[in-house]
Design a protein around this motif. Structure first.
Motif, PDB file in Angstrom:
ATOM      1  N   LEU A  43     -14.146  -3.520   8.334  1.00 33.85           N
ATOM      2  CA  LEU A  43     -14.165  -2.519   6.961  1.00 33.85           C
ATOM      3  C   LEU A  43     -13.019  -1.425   7.386  1.00 33.85           C
ATOM      4  CD1 LEU A  43     -17.770  -2.323   6.196  1.00 33.85           C
ATOM      5  CD2 LEU A  43     -15.938  -3.388   4.827  1.00 33.85           C
ATOM      6  N   TRP A  44     -12.250  -0.879   6.633  1.00 30.85           N
ATOM      7  CA  TRP A  44     -11.171  -0.019   6.723  1.00 30.85           C
ATOM      8  C   TRP A  44     -11.468   1.340   5.922  1.00 30.85           C
ATOM      9  CZ3 TRP A  44      -5.691  -1.339   8.882  1.00 30.85           C
ATOM     10  CH2 TRP A  44      -5.878  -2.232  10.235  1.00 30.85           C
ATOM     11  N   THR A  72      -9.831   1.304   2.778  1.00 27.83           N
ATOM     12  CA  THR A  72     -10.092   0.371   1.373  1.00 27.83           C
ATOM     13  C   THR A  72     -10.512   1.444   0.226  1.00 27.83           C
ATOM     14  OG1 THR A  72     -10.523  -1.394   3.089  1.00 27.83           O
ATOM     15  CG2 THR A  72     -11.663  -1.590   0.960  1.00 27.83           C
ATOM     16  N   THR A  76      -4.818  -7.688   4.937  1.00 31.01           N
ATOM     17  CA  THR A  76      -3.512  -7.161   4.702  1.00 31.01           C
ATOM     18  C   THR A  76      -2.379  -8.171   4.554  1.00 31.01           C
ATOM     19  OG1 THR A  76      -3.046  -6.840   7.135  1.00 31.01           O
ATOM     20  CG2 THR A  76      -4.130  -5.124   6.122  1.00 31.01           C
ATOM     21  N   TRP A  91       0.529  -1.302  -0.024  1.00 27.07           N
ATOM     22  CA  TRP A  91      -0.127   0.018   0.060  1.00 27.07           C
ATOM     23  C   TRP A  91       0.950   1.227   0.114  1.00 27.07           C
ATOM     24  CZ3 TRP A  91      -0.097   3.808   3.556  1.00 27.07           C
ATOM     25  CH2 TRP A  91       0.433   3.670   4.873  1.00 27.07           C
ATOM     26  N   HIS A 147      -8.479  -9.394   9.081  1.00 29.66           N
ATOM     27  CA  HIS A 147      -9.015  -8.449  10.086  1.00 29.66           C
ATOM     28  C   HIS A 147     -10.602  -8.726  10.126  1.00 29.66           C
ATOM     29  CE1 HIS A 147      -5.343  -6.077  10.630  1.00 29.66           C
ATOM     30  NE2 HIS A 147      -5.304  -6.500   9.380  1.00 29.66           N
ATOM     31  N   ILE A 183      -6.348  -6.491   0.410  1.00 29.07           N
ATOM     32  CA  ILE A 183      -6.791  -5.095   0.121  1.00 29.07           C
ATOM     33  C   ILE A 183      -5.473  -4.283  -0.199  1.00 29.07           C
ATOM     34  CG2 ILE A 183      -7.565  -2.995   1.242  1.00 29.07           C
ATOM     35  CD1 ILE A 183      -9.730  -4.924   0.343  1.00 29.07           C
ATOM     36  N   ASN A 184      -4.488  -4.158   0.735  1.00 30.71           N
ATOM     37  CA  ASN A 184      -3.375  -3.342   0.372  1.00 30.71           C
ATOM     38  C   ASN A 184      -2.486  -3.670  -0.759  1.00 30.71           C
ATOM     39  OD1 ASN A 184      -4.245  -2.070   2.906  1.00 30.71           O
ATOM     40  ND2 ASN A 184      -2.704  -2.666   4.247  1.00 30.71           N
ATOM     41  N   GLN A 206     -13.717  -7.003   3.657  1.00 29.29           N
ATOM     42  CA  GLN A 206     -12.882  -7.160   4.717  1.00 29.29           C
ATOM     43  C   GLN A 206     -11.509  -6.905   4.510  1.00 29.29           C
ATOM     44  OE1 GLN A 206     -13.650 -10.693   7.188  1.00 29.29           O
ATOM     45  NE2 GLN A 206     -11.517 -11.034   7.208  1.00 29.29           N
ATOM     46  N   HIS A 207     -11.276  -6.066   5.456  1.00 29.18           N
ATOM     47  CA  HIS A 207      -9.733  -5.670   5.618  1.00 29.18           C
ATOM     48  C   HIS A 207      -8.782  -6.668   5.730  1.00 29.18           C
ATOM     49  CE1 HIS A 207      -7.137  -2.199   4.859  1.00 29.18           C
ATOM     50  NE2 HIS A 207      -6.312  -2.813   6.003  1.00 29.18           N
TER      51      HIS A 207
END
Length: 187
Positions: free
Chosen positions: A160-161, A164, A144, A53, A156, A95-96, A141-142
């Motif tokens: 939710l981050w 995202t 990483t 990220w 995680h 996600i990242n 869902q986050h």
């Protein structure tokens, strides 16, 4: 501060970014997970070479600067960056690690390995839709990269981050627009 002064500072930052080099990846293998989460001090975040990220954010910033100037001043940097990362292999899908795909989708038509890179972008968009763990409300869902293991993931569960939106949603939207895929656009 004048525009010229501001651009001078921005260009200094851009130059530093593209010459940042790697990070101390071995340090990530030695840090305690709780300490890393508490301090946010993860070694791989402090270099430009990793596919994750922070690098994706930096690559996007360079793209915006290049777009501002209306030229391809960083194109050779991008060519090298994506080529080198493909040579060593991409890290886990999460996600990242989706963040570097955001500038990539905008650069596809200018890069020499377009077909291969385009295939990776389509695969990542499909992965976000079909394979990324979702929350109970069907949100992203986050997930990483695992600290100390670029091929592992940290789930995680049910989280939710906000980041995202940048790390994955903007990419998926750009892909939906590029390929006229309404399911990607709506997601």
């Amino acid at each position: 501060m004048t525009t010229e002064q501001l651009l001078e500072k921005i260009n200094l930052c851009a130059d530093k970014l593209i010459h940042l080099g790697g990070a101390d990846y071995e340090a990530d293998k030695k840090i305690d997970l709780k300490d890393a989460i508490k301090t946010g001090n993860i070694a791989r975040d402090f270099g430009i070479e990793e596919w994750d990220w922070p690098q994706g954010v930096g690559l996007y910033g360079l793209l915006r600067l290049q777009d501002y100037y209306g030229d391809d001043r960083f194109l050779s940097f991008y060519e090298d960056w994506y080529r080198k990362n493909l040579e060593i292999g991409l890290p886990s899908s999460n996600i990242n690690t989706t963040a570097p795909f955001l500038p990539l989708v905008s650069l596809l038509d200018r890069l020499s390995d377009k077909e291969r890179l385009e295939k990776l972008c389509v695969e990542r968009a499909d992965w976000l839709m079909k394979d990324l763990p979702k929350t109970t409300d069907n949100g992203f869902q986050h997930v990483t990269s695992a600290i100390g293991d670029r091929n592992g993931v940290t789930l995680h569960d049910g989280e939710l981050w906000m980041d995202t939106l940048f790390m994955a949603v903007l990419f998926l939207q750009k892909m939906g627009n590029r390929y006229q895929k309404s399911e990607w656009q709506q997601e």
